[in-house]
Design an enzyme around this catalytic site. Structure first.
Site, PDB file in Angstrom:
ATOM      1  N   LYS A 175       5.224  12.528 -80.994  1.00  0.00           N
ATOM      2  CA  LYS A 175       5.068  12.570 -79.533  1.00  0.00           C
ATOM      3  C   LYS A 175       4.457  13.905 -79.125  1.00  0.00           C
ATOM      4  O   LYS A 175       5.095  14.944 -79.208  1.00  0.00           O
ATOM      5  CB  LYS A 175       6.417  12.415 -78.821  1.00  0.00           C
ATOM      6  CG  LYS A 175       6.197  12.173 -77.329  1.00  0.00           C
ATOM      7  CD  LYS A 175       7.377  12.529 -76.461  1.00  0.00           C
ATOM      8  CE  LYS A 175       7.276  13.880 -75.816  1.00  0.00           C
ATOM      9  NZ  LYS A 175       6.138  14.115 -74.917  1.00  0.00           N
ATOM     10  N   GLY A 228       9.576  23.518 -79.103  1.00  0.00           N
ATOM     11  CA  GLY A 228       9.524  23.572 -77.643  1.00  0.00           C
ATOM     12  C   GLY A 228      10.583  24.514 -77.121  1.00  0.00           C
ATOM     13  O   GLY A 228      11.046  25.412 -77.836  1.00  0.00           O
ATOM     14  N   THR A 230      14.018  26.212 -75.771  1.00  0.00           N
ATOM     15  CA  THR A 230      15.380  26.235 -76.293  1.00  0.00           C
ATOM     16  C   THR A 230      16.263  25.204 -75.587  1.00  0.00           C
ATOM     17  O   THR A 230      17.036  24.492 -76.231  1.00  0.00           O
ATOM     18  CB  THR A 230      15.953  27.658 -76.177  1.00  0.00           C
ATOM     19  OG1 THR A 230      15.227  28.488 -77.097  1.00  0.00           O
ATOM     20  CG2 THR A 230      17.435  27.725 -76.520  1.00  0.00           C
ATOM     21  N   GLY A 233      15.500  21.838 -76.967  1.00  0.00           N
ATOM     22  CA  GLY A 233      16.020  21.715 -78.332  1.00  0.00           C
ATOM     23  C   GLY A 233      17.511  21.444 -78.347  1.00  0.00           C
ATOM     24  O   GLY A 233      18.019  20.643 -79.135  1.00  0.00           O
ATOM     25  N   GLU A 250      12.222  24.532 -83.704  1.00  0.00           N
ATOM     26  CA  GLU A 250      11.471  25.788 -83.523  1.00  0.00           C
ATOM     27  C   GLU A 250      11.429  26.030 -82.024  1.00  0.00           C
ATOM     28  O   GLU A 250      10.753  25.299 -81.299  1.00  0.00           O
ATOM     29  CB  GLU A 250      10.035  25.646 -84.043  1.00  0.00           C
ATOM     30  CG  GLU A 250       9.912  25.254 -85.484  1.00  0.00           C
ATOM     31  CD  GLU A 250      10.069  26.413 -86.424  1.00  0.00           C
ATOM     32  OE1 GLU A 250      10.307  27.544 -85.944  1.00  0.00           O
ATOM     33  OE2 GLU A 250       9.969  26.201 -87.629  1.00  0.00           O
ATOM     34  N   CYS A 284       5.378  31.100 -78.744  1.00  0.00           N
ATOM     35  CA  CYS A 284       6.801  31.351 -78.952  1.00  0.00           C
ATOM     36  C   CYS A 284       7.017  32.712 -79.598  1.00  0.00           C
ATOM     37  O   CYS A 284       8.007  33.365 -79.341  1.00  0.00           O
ATOM     38  CB  CYS A 284       7.391  30.262 -79.825  1.00  0.00           C
ATOM     39  SG  CYS A 284       6.416  29.993 -81.290  1.00  0.00           S
ATOM     40  N   GLU A 385      12.263  34.340 -71.436  1.00  0.00           N
ATOM     41  CA  GLU A 385      10.932  34.030 -71.947  1.00  0.00           C
ATOM     42  C   GLU A 385       9.993  33.715 -70.778  1.00  0.00           C
ATOM     43  O   GLU A 385      10.245  32.784 -70.016  1.00  0.00           O
ATOM     44  CB  GLU A 385      11.010  32.829 -72.887  1.00  0.00           C
ATOM     45  CG  GLU A 385       9.695  32.543 -73.564  1.00  0.00           C
ATOM     46  CD  GLU A 385       9.808  31.424 -74.589  1.00  0.00           C
ATOM     47  OE1 GLU A 385      10.406  30.386 -74.280  1.00  0.00           O
ATOM     48  OE2 GLU A 385       9.279  31.605 -75.699  1.00  0.00           O
TER      49      GLU A 385
HETATM   50  P1  NDP Z   1       9.285  21.634 -73.778  1.00  0.00           P
HETATM   51  O1  NDP Z   1      10.534  21.857 -74.493  1.00  0.00           O
HETATM   52  O2  NDP Z   1       9.341  21.362 -72.338  1.00  0.00           O
HETATM   53  O3  NDP Z   1       8.454  20.421 -74.375  1.00  0.00           O
HETATM   54  C1  NDP Z   1       8.226  20.283 -75.746  1.00  0.00           C
HETATM   55  C2  NDP Z   1       8.156  18.824 -76.082  1.00  0.00           C
HETATM   56  O4  NDP Z   1       9.429  18.231 -75.841  1.00  0.00           O
HETATM   57  C3  NDP Z   1       7.160  18.052 -75.221  1.00  0.00           C
HETATM   58  O5  NDP Z   1       6.559  17.043 -76.013  1.00  0.00           O
HETATM   59  C4  NDP Z   1       8.061  17.445 -74.156  1.00  0.00           C
HETATM   60  O6  NDP Z   1       7.527  16.293 -73.545  1.00  0.00           O
HETATM   61  C5  NDP Z   1       9.284  17.114 -74.979  1.00  0.00           C
HETATM   62  N1  NDP Z   1      10.505  16.946 -74.199  1.00  0.00           N
HETATM   63  C6  NDP Z   1      10.790  17.407 -72.957  1.00  0.00           C
HETATM   64  N2  NDP Z   1      12.034  17.017 -72.591  1.00  0.00           N
HETATM   65  C7  NDP Z   1      12.543  16.300 -73.630  1.00  0.00           C
HETATM   66  C8  NDP Z   1      13.782  15.646 -73.847  1.00  0.00           C
HETATM   67  N3  NDP Z   1      14.764  15.636 -72.941  1.00  0.00           N
HETATM   68  N4  NDP Z   1      13.976  15.001 -75.027  1.00  0.00           N
HETATM   69  C9  NDP Z   1      13.012  15.010 -75.966  1.00  0.00           C
HETATM   70  N5  NDP Z   1      11.803  15.606 -75.807  1.00  0.00           N
HETATM   71  C10 NDP Z   1      11.572  16.254 -74.644  1.00  0.00           C
HETATM   72  O7  NDP Z   1       8.402  22.891 -74.138  1.00  0.00           O
HETATM   73  P2  NDP Z   1       6.932  23.179 -73.683  1.00  0.00           P
HETATM   74  O8  NDP Z   1       6.059  22.022 -73.980  1.00  0.00           O
HETATM   75  O9  NDP Z   1       7.039  23.658 -72.301  1.00  0.00           O
HETATM   76  O10 NDP Z   1       6.508  24.319 -74.722  1.00  0.00           O
HETATM   77  C11 NDP Z   1       6.749  25.637 -74.498  1.00  0.00           C
HETATM   78  C12 NDP Z   1       8.028  26.097 -75.199  1.00  0.00           C
HETATM   79  O11 NDP Z   1       7.953  25.863 -76.594  1.00  0.00           O
HETATM   80  C13 NDP Z   1       8.261  27.561 -75.049  1.00  0.00           C
HETATM   81  O12 NDP Z   1       9.569  27.807 -74.641  1.00  0.00           O
HETATM   82  C14 NDP Z   1       8.044  28.153 -76.445  1.00  0.00           C
HETATM   83  O13 NDP Z   1       8.763  29.286 -76.701  1.00  0.00           O
HETATM   84  C15 NDP Z   1       8.379  27.024 -77.325  1.00  0.00           C
HETATM   85  N6  NDP Z   1       7.620  27.068 -78.555  1.00  0.00           N
HETATM   86  C16 NDP Z   1       8.254  27.404 -79.710  1.00  0.00           C
HETATM   87  C17 NDP Z   1       7.565  27.512 -80.879  1.00  0.00           C
HETATM   88  C18 NDP Z   1       8.239  27.843 -82.159  1.00  0.00           C
HETATM   89  O14 NDP Z   1       7.659  27.629 -83.191  1.00  0.00           O
HETATM   90  N7  NDP Z   1       9.452  28.356 -82.147  1.00  0.00           N
HETATM   91  C19 NDP Z   1       6.134  27.245 -80.956  1.00  0.00           C
HETATM   92  C20 NDP Z   1       5.575  26.865 -79.716  1.00  0.00           C
HETATM   93  C21 NDP Z   1       6.323  26.785 -78.568  1.00  0.00           C
HETATM   94  P3  NDP Z   1       6.720  16.438 -72.156  1.00  0.00           P
HETATM   95  O15 NDP Z   1       5.536  17.227 -72.463  1.00  0.00           O
HETATM   96  O16 NDP Z   1       6.422  15.037 -71.810  1.00  0.00           O
HETATM   97  O17 NDP Z   1       7.637  17.108 -71.195  1.00  0.00           O
END
Ligand code: NDP
Length: 491
Positions: A175, A228, A230, A233, A250, A284, A385
Site C-alpha cells: 500500500k 511512517g 510513530t 506505527g 521504521e 525520518c 518531528e
Molecule cells: P503516515 O504514518 O501518515 O503514513 C504512512 C503510511 O501509513 C501511508 O501509506 C498511510 O496511508 C498509512 N496509514 C495511515 N494511517 C494508517 C492506519 N491507521 N493504518 C495503517 N496504515 C495507515 O506517515 P507519512 O506518510 O506522513 O510519512 C511521514 C512519516 O514517516 C514521518 O513521521 C517520518 O519520520 C516517517 N518515516 C520514517 C522512516 C524510517 O525509515 N524510519 C522513513 C520515512 C519516513 P495514507 O497515505 O493513505 O494516509
C-alpha cells in the site's frame, strides 16, 4: 494529468476498485491535479491477499532461489534503465527535486541487487544436540507480507520492503501513501515485466485508515512492514497484535548533529546542510537538531545560516534546484506553524524568512531552508518531528552534555558527530541511543548497512543482512540418530 498507470494491480492485472471509487493525486509544486487513481477498499485488499496467498503457495513457491535472484536483478535493471522517467513521475507527484528522486531510484536498484544476492544464501545452522539427535534449521518465508509505505521516498521505500521480502520467497500486498501512489503501481508493472509471477506483488493504493488498517488486521497477512509516523506505527502494532502478526516498524526521528569545537567547521557546515535539507527535510533520519559546542557556536551558526540562505528553492524538475516543494500545502502550513512556535518560544530566526519562486509554482507548498538559533533542547521545536526544511541550533558545554542532549528525545534513529578527535567520535557514537551514527559524514543510509530505530523510532533493521530476519521464520528439524529406539517412559 499524467501518462502513468493509475489502477490497482491485483493478481497481475490492472483493475478498477470494486466500488469504482477513485481519488485525485497531485503535483504539489505546481498546485495541479496529476491523476485520478483507483481507490482500493477492504474488498480489494481481500482480493489482493487471496492473489498473494495463491502465488505464495503456487508459482512463487515453485520458483528456485536462483530464479528469484534472476528476477530481482532483472527488475533492478528495468528500474535502472527507466530511472529518468520514474524520477520525473516521482518528482511531479512528490515535489522533490528530480535529481534527488533519480538518486533514490539508484538506491532502489542497488537494494534489489543486494537482496537478489542473498536469495541463494539463506543458510540455516546444524548441530549435534546429543549422541542420539542431530538438528538443522531452515529459513522459510513468513508468507504474505503487507507493506505500508510513506510519501517521502516512495519508490525507494517500496524497494526496501519488496526486495528482501521477495528474495526470501514471500509475496506482498503493497500500500503506497495516498499522496504518492504512482511509482508503486509502476513498480508492480515492472515486476511482471521482469518475470515475477502474477499475484506475487500486488499494489493497492487507498486511504490508510481503511486500506492500511485492513492490511494490519487481515488474518491472511502474516507480517506487516511499515514505514511512517510513530503514531501510525503504534496503531498498526495494536491492530496487528490481534492476529499476532510479525511487525517491523521504521518510524519518526529527531536526530542530533553534534559539532565539537575541534571539528573541521567548513566540512561540518556542508555536511550538516545535506543532513537536514535533503528531501526538503522530509526524511525520518533528518538531523534536525544541530548541537554546537560553545566555543564553535558563533562561527558555525553564521556560516551555516549563510549557506542555508544560498540553497536554491524552486521547480523540482530544474536540475539546479536543491529544495523543491513539500508534499502538500497543508504539510507546509504545519511546518510554518512549527517555525512560529520555535520563535515564540525564544528561538532566533537566522534564516528562512522570505522566498521568491519562479512562475507557475504554488508558493504555499514551499518552505525556505530555515535555521532557528538559541534553542533549548527541551523546547517543543527541539523535541517534535517537524518533517520539513527546519533546523534548530543548541549550545552545549562539553562531551557529557552533548551526549545528554543527543539522547534526551523519545526517538533514536540517526546521529552525526563532527570532531577532529577520532577517539571522541567513537566514544560519543557508542553512547548515543540511535540505530545509525555517522562520524564526520552525514551519510548514514546505504544498501548493506543496517537501518532502523531505537526507542520510538521503531524496531527491525532494513537494508542489510539483518533484514532477512524480518522476512523469514526459523524452523528447526530434528533427526534421531541412535541405533536404539529412545524409550524415556520405560514402557
Ligand atoms: P503516515 O504514518 O501518515 O503514513 C504512512 C503510511 O501509513 C501511508 O501509506 C498511510 O496511508 C498509512 N496509514 C495511515 N494511517 C494508517 C492506519 N491507521 N493504518 C495503517 N496504515 C495507515 O506517515 P507519512 O506518510 O506522513 O510519512 C511521514 C512519516 O514517516 C514521518 O513521521 C517520518 O519520520 C516517517 N518515516 C520514517 C522512516 C524510517 O525509515 N524510519 C522513513 C520515512 C519516513 P495514507 O497515505 O493513505 O494516509
Amino acid at each position: 494529468m499524467i501518462d502513468a498507470p493509475t489502477k490497482l494491480l491485483i493478481d497481475g492485472e490492472l483493475r478498477d476498485a470494486q466500488t469504482g471509487r477513485t481519488f485525485t493525486t497531485y503535483d504539489p509544486a505546481h498546485g495541479r491535479d496529476l491523476a485520478n487513481v483507483a481507490q482500493a477498499g477492504t474488498e480489494d485488499v481481500n482480493a489482493a491477499v487471496t492473489a498473494a496467498r495463491g502465488a505464495f503457495e503456487g508459482a512463487w513457491a515453485k520458483t528456485s532461489p536462483a530464479k528469484r535472484a534472476r528476477a530481482l536483478n532483472r527488475l533492478a535493471q528495468l528500474l535502472d534503465e527507466q530511472t529518468d522517467a520514474l524520477a520525473e513521475l516521482e518528482s511531479r507527484n512528490n515535489g522533490k527535486a528530480k535529481w534527488q528522486c533519480a538518486a533514490e531510484i539508484k538506491v532502489a536498484v542497488a537494494t534489489l541487487e543486494l537482496f537478489a544476492g542473498t536469495a541463494q544464501h539463506l543458510y540455516g545452522r546444524s548441530h549435534v544436540v546429543n549422541p542420539s539427535v542431530v538438528s538443522y534449521t531452515l529459513r522459510e518465508p513468513v508468507g504474505v507480507v503487507g507493506a505500508i509505505i510513506p510519501w517521502n521516498y516512495p519508490l525507494m521505500m517500496a524497494a526496501w520492503k519488496v526486495a528482501p521480502a521477495l528474495a526470501t520467497g514471500n509475496t506482498l500486498v503493497l500500500k503506497p501513501a495516498s499522496a504518492t501512489p504512482l511509482t508503486a503501481i509502476r513498480l508492480g508493472e515492472l515486476a511482471l515485466e521482469a518475470g515475477i509471477p502474477a499475484g506475487v506483488l500486488n499494489v493497492v493504493p487507498g486511504p490508510g485508515a481503511e486500506v492500511g488498517e485492513a492490511i494490519a488486521a487481515h488474518p491472511g497477512i502474516d507480517k506487516v512492514a511499515f514505514t511512517g509516523e510513530t503514531s501510525t506505527g503504534r496503531r498498526i502494532a495494536q491492530v496487528a497484535a490481534q492476529s499476532l502478526k510479525r511487525v517491523s516498524l521504521e518510524l519518526g526521528g529527531k536526530s542530533p548533529n553534534i559539532v565539537f569545537a575541534d571539528a573541521d567547521v567548513d566540512a561540518a557546515v556542508i555536511g550538516s546542510l545535506w543532513a537536514i535539507y535533503y528531501s526538503a527535510g522530509q526524511s525520518c533520519e533528518a538531523r534536525s537538531r544541530i548541537l554546537v559546542q560553545d566555543e564553535a557556536y558563533d562561527a558555525f551558526a553564521s556560516a551555516f545560516a549563510e549557506k542555508a540562505k544560498s540553497l536554491s528553492v524552486g521547480d523540482p524538475l530544474n536540475d539546479d534546484t536543491k529544495i523543491g516543494s513539500l508534499i502538500s500545502r497543508s504539510h507546509a502550513d504545519k511546518v510554518r506553524g512549527f517555525v512560529e512556535m520555535g520563535v515564540a518560544d525564544g528561538g532566533e530566526l537566522l534564516a528562512g524568512d522570505g522566498l521568491s519562486l519562479g512562475e507557475g509554482l504554488d508558493g504555499d507548498a514551499f518552505v525556505a531552508p530555515t535555521v532557528i538559533g538559541g534553542v533549548a533542547n527541551d523546547s517543543r521545536i527541539a523535541q517534535e518531528e517537524v518533517f520539513g526544511p527546519v533546523v534548530t541550533l543548541t549550545r552545549f558545554a562539553d562531551e557529557a552534555e552533548a551526549v545528554k542532549f543527543a539522547n534526551d528525545v523519545r526517538y533514536g534513529l540517526a546521529a552525526t558527530v563532527w570532531t577532529g578527535d577520532g577517539a571522541r567520535g567513537h566514544r560519543v557514537a557508542q553512547k548515543i541511543r540511535s540505530g545509525a551514527i555517522g562520524i564526520n559524514t552525514p551519510f548514514i543510509a546505504f544498501p548493506g548497512v543496517p537501518f532502523g530505530g531505537f526507542k520510538e523510532s521503531g524496531y527491525g533493521r532494513e537494508q542489510s543482512i539483518e533484514a532477512l530476519d524480518l522476512y523469514t521464520e526459523t524452523k528447526a528439524i530434528l533427526q534421531g540418530t541412535s541405533p536404539k529406539a529412545a524409550n524415556p517412559l520405560g514402557v
